[in-house]
Design an enzyme around this catalytic site. Structure first.
Site, mmCIF file in Angstrom:
data_model
loop_
_atom_site.group_PDB
_atom_site.id
_atom_site.type_symbol
_atom_site.label_atom_id
_atom_site.label_comp_id
_atom_site.label_asym_id
_atom_site.label_seq_id
_atom_site.Cartn_x
_atom_site.Cartn_y
_atom_site.Cartn_z
ATOM 1 N N ALA A 11 0.820 -1.214 0.000
ATOM 2 C CA ALA A 11 0.000 0.000 0.000
ATOM 3 C C ALA A 11 0.854 1.265 0.000
ATOM 4 O O ALA A 11 0.527 2.252 -0.660
ATOM 5 C CB ALA A 11 -0.941 -0.006 1.204
ATOM 6 N N ASP A 69 12.100 -3.801 -9.435
ATOM 7 C CA ASP A 69 12.965 -4.614 -8.593
ATOM 8 C C ASP A 69 14.056 -3.689 -8.079
ATOM 9 O O ASP A 69 14.517 -2.805 -8.810
ATOM 10 C CB ASP A 69 13.558 -5.803 -9.348
ATOM 11 C CG ASP A 69 14.169 -6.833 -8.394
ATOM 12 O OD1 ASP A 69 13.635 -6.993 -7.274
ATOM 13 O OD2 ASP A 69 15.173 -7.470 -8.754
ATOM 14 N N PHE A 148 12.958 0.667 6.104
ATOM 15 C CA PHE A 148 12.911 -0.792 6.102
ATOM 16 C C PHE A 148 14.154 -1.315 5.396
ATOM 17 O O PHE A 148 14.963 -0.549 4.886
ATOM 18 C CB PHE A 148 11.628 -1.283 5.400
ATOM 19 C CG PHE A 148 11.460 -0.765 3.999
ATOM 20 C CD1 PHE A 148 11.959 -1.467 2.919
ATOM 21 C CD2 PHE A 148 10.822 0.441 3.768
ATOM 22 C CE1 PHE A 148 11.824 -0.984 1.626
ATOM 23 C CE2 PHE A 148 10.674 0.940 2.479
ATOM 24 C CZ PHE A 148 11.177 0.222 1.407
ATOM 25 N N ASP A 151 18.042 0.163 5.266
ATOM 26 C CA ASP A 151 18.064 1.591 5.595
ATOM 27 C C ASP A 151 18.909 1.941 6.824
ATOM 28 O O ASP A 151 19.583 2.973 6.822
ATOM 29 C CB ASP A 151 16.645 2.129 5.787
ATOM 30 C CG ASP A 151 15.878 2.250 4.470
ATOM 31 O OD1 ASP A 151 16.458 1.959 3.398
ATOM 32 O OD2 ASP A 151 14.699 2.636 4.514
ATOM 33 N N LYS A 171 13.373 10.888 2.756
ATOM 34 C CA LYS A 171 13.958 9.768 2.006
ATOM 35 C C LYS A 171 13.358 9.673 0.613
ATOM 36 O O LYS A 171 14.069 9.469 -0.374
ATOM 37 C CB LYS A 171 13.742 8.457 2.770
ATOM 38 C CG LYS A 171 14.259 7.235 2.020
ATOM 39 C CD LYS A 171 13.817 5.940 2.662
ATOM 40 C CE LYS A 171 14.066 4.785 1.728
ATOM 41 N NZ LYS A 171 13.494 3.520 2.200
ATOM 42 N N HIS A 176 16.405 5.953 -4.583
ATOM 43 C CA HIS A 176 16.522 5.284 -5.875
ATOM 44 C C HIS A 176 15.150 5.059 -6.503
ATOM 45 O O HIS A 176 14.956 5.273 -7.689
ATOM 46 C CB HIS A 176 17.255 3.961 -5.702
ATOM 47 C CG HIS A 176 16.717 3.115 -4.578
ATOM 48 N ND1 HIS A 176 16.690 3.552 -3.266
ATOM 49 C CD2 HIS A 176 16.158 1.883 -4.560
ATOM 50 C CE1 HIS A 176 16.160 2.618 -2.499
ATOM 51 N NE2 HIS A 176 15.814 1.595 -3.268
ATOM 52 N N ARG A 177 14.170 4.646 -5.685
ATOM 53 C CA ARG A 177 12.817 4.397 -6.203
ATOM 54 C C ARG A 177 12.179 5.705 -6.670
ATOM 55 O O ARG A 177 11.543 5.766 -7.718
ATOM 56 C CB ARG A 177 11.937 3.723 -5.159
ATOM 57 C CG ARG A 177 10.547 3.385 -5.706
ATOM 58 C CD ARG A 177 9.710 2.550 -4.758
ATOM 59 N NE ARG A 177 10.243 1.208 -4.648
ATOM 60 C CZ ARG A 177 10.855 0.714 -3.566
ATOM 61 N NH1 ARG A 177 10.992 1.456 -2.486
ATOM 62 N NH2 ARG A 177 11.328 -0.498 -3.551
#
Length: 194
Positions: A11, A69, A148, A151, A171, A176-177
């Protein structure tokens, strides 16, 4: 509004992506399309695994979709844990995974590392990839309670605190995401203009 299936049921990830992409696309989860399958991730690269997810969803559900990924690459460990980041210790126990990274780095001076994300998008039968990375280093012991995964042991370049010591908002601006999702969002906005 166009529907786009994200190969996840997380979520938090869904909300994060929806916020970046905006309201021109409705981001759906695997649950939303009734997919409860264990989608394979047997590739040797982040790109391979991201592609597997979208290929699987497109072949089985015939939907426009994207999958990602991500993982940690540590230079002194020849890029490990890499695609095995979530199960580096042989299990999905992140405490054990962190312990193994710290143990293998114990006598190493080079502690440079990076988080990487690759997103595969299948839209109208066309496949595109978006990549994000953030460089940093692995510290000697855990610091922080947020986040998580790895980190608590990763400090990004230009900062003096770990991802686990940052707020989610802080963050998510540099991760990167976030970099990869921003590229995805820019691409999708261009698609809508065509």
């Amino acid at each position: 509004m166009l529907d786009l299936v994200f190969a996840t049921n997380n979520a938090h990830k869904l909300e994060e992506v929806q916020a970046i992409v905006g309201d021109s696309f409705r981001i759906k989860s695997l649950d939303d399309i009734g997919c409860h399958d264990d989608i394979p991730e047997t590739g040797h690269t982040f790109r391979d695994n991201a592609r597997q997810k979208t290929d699987y969803l497109f072949s089985k559900y015939n939907v426009d979709c994207f999958g990602d990924d991500s993982g940690l690459e540590v230079d002194a460990l020849n890029g490990e844990p890499g695609v095995y980041s979530a199960r580096y210790s042989g299990s999905r126990d992140m405490e054990k995974n962190i312990d193994l990274v710290l143990e293998r780095l114990a006598r190493k001076e080079d502690r440079t590392a990076r988080f990487k994300t690759v997103i595969s998008l299948l839209l109208n039968g066309e496949q595109c990839f978006f990549e994000g990375a953030i460089e940093g280093r692995i510290i000697m012991e855990r610091q922080g309670e947020q986040g998580f995964g790895y980190d608590p042991i990763f400090i990004p370049n230009g900062y003096d605190k770990t991802f686990a010591e940052m707020s989610a908002e802080e963050k998510n601006k540099i991760s990167h995401r976030a970099v990869a999702v921003q590229q995805l969002a820019t691409f999708l906005k261009e698609v809508l203009k065509r």
